[in-house]
Scaffold this active site. Sequence first.
Site, mmCIF file in Angstrom:
data_model
loop_
_atom_site.group_PDB
_atom_site.id
_atom_site.type_symbol
_atom_site.label_atom_id
_atom_site.label_comp_id
_atom_site.label_asym_id
_atom_site.label_seq_id
_atom_site.Cartn_x
_atom_site.Cartn_y
_atom_site.Cartn_z
ATOM 1 C CG HIS A 12 -2.151 0.871 1.003
ATOM 2 N ND1 HIS A 12 -2.108 2.246 1.023
ATOM 3 C CD2 HIS A 12 -3.431 0.529 0.718
ATOM 4 C CE1 HIS A 12 -3.316 2.724 0.794
ATOM 5 N NE2 HIS A 12 -4.141 1.707 0.601
ATOM 6 C CG HIS A 13 1.587 5.104 -2.786
ATOM 7 N ND1 HIS A 13 2.785 5.558 -2.258
ATOM 8 C CD2 HIS A 13 1.598 5.463 -4.095
ATOM 9 C CE1 HIS A 13 3.475 6.166 -3.200
ATOM 10 N NE2 HIS A 13 2.797 6.120 -4.318
ATOM 11 C CB ALA A 14 -0.904 4.286 3.449
#
Length: 524
Positions: A145-147
Amino acid sequence: MQQLSGLDASFLYLETPNSPMHISGLYIYTQETAPEGKVRFKQILEGTANRVKGIPSLTRRLKEVPLGLDHPYWIDEGDFDPEFHIRHVALPAPGDWRQLCILISRIHARSLDRSRPLWEMYVIEGLDNVEGYPKGCFALFTKMHHAAVDGASGMEITAAIHDLTADAHVEPKSVITRPDRDPSTLSLLTRAQVNGLRQPLRFISVARNTVPGFAKVFMQLRRGDLKRVGSVPRVRFNGTVSAYRVFNAVSLPLDDVKAIKNAVPGATVNDVALTIVGGAMRKYLEKHNELPDQSLVAMAPVNVRDTKEKGTGGNIVSTMAVKIRSDVADARERLIAVHEGTQTAKEYSNAVGAKTMTDYSQFIPSTLTAQAARLASRWGLVNQINPIYNCVITNVPGPQVPLYNTGARMLSNFGTGPVADGVGLFHVISSYCGEFSISATSCREMMPDPDFYRDCLMDSFEELKLATLGSRPATRRKPSPAKTIAKAKAKTTIKASRPKTATKARAKVKPKRAATAATAKKRA
């Protein structure tokens, strides 16, 4: 327990059912360098689980603040379930490049489970008929996930699961971690209240450091010392995306890319990549009678992570808006124009401040942003506003030395990224061991013909090479031992399509190049 930054949390808020916000890597390996010439799934499972112990990005899960009153927290569980995160699939016969692209598109379209650490890995076997690769190859496809990671921190994790030699032996790690206690609802609400009281003071501190810079930029814009990209044309990639994806890629000789770069004083490898994509998008939209007169604009993420921040995970990036000069027909002139544009974009970005976006992102309102993203997607509001970018082009340089996983040598690597409403085309530029790859991810409804777009990328490269280097022959890289052995063993193997190489595509490019030149002359 660690709270997400505003920039990291924004990728959670902007995520919708049609727009998963994860980034992915695709790595292809030959088993011929592995012990006994065979790699088993159990080896990959155990080796990966052992290597990634202690990497926080892979052992943390999300903890939402009640009512979305503040940014979420990472809760470190100290370990993860390898059999859940590492999965095993196989391509059906014949196992060619097109089948692999379809599988990658489908896996990439699915969201990650937020109740678990936000990553998955797929071991894909059955790559038996991919042109240019020996029979029996397998692939790893990672989703994160880009988070939790950006391109730079993702490469650090990639390095952790690879060796520099085929016979490297890694001792089992004994990592002792203390899992975080699951915070109570009351403690989360209390933290949110305290953060809310501190927020105005933080904003004043950030504003005090950045407002003088903004004022200076404003004066430079008025004097004409700095320039912005101006208006952005609307194209098919600026609409509302569906839940379905397409993926394709091309592989080019890195030596040729560097030679093209050297042919234009001051140009960079990144300029060459932008020019190739600009030419490809020009060809693609021209074919569909949708090419605008104005230049298309790309969003280019910029890594602003310093030495102290390596290994910390998360996102520490800035962005630049760059014209990819799709309005210029001549390939060499396009490269010159792109180079001039990137210089201007860098001057503007430096004047504003590389980390300004990161500093202000901490003030993103959590509840409002998430609700606004969902409503905008549901109502198609992106179709009612002017586009900011037409696509994303991110450059994630890779190592130029061979890497091995459980003894299997990596032959190529590619990447995919998130597409969202308003920006439905994402390019990943990567390099590895003399190979320069351009990967494209898009919405299936926006790009129903990804194979044609791959051809556009290949044709654009060939045109640029011819315009800058003349009739110089393509660089022939010395094949790896694994590829040489495979070719000797399988001369009669039927070859299927793979990401095209420059030398094999030239014969097909010539008629298209002539047609493109005639079309450009007519438009002029």
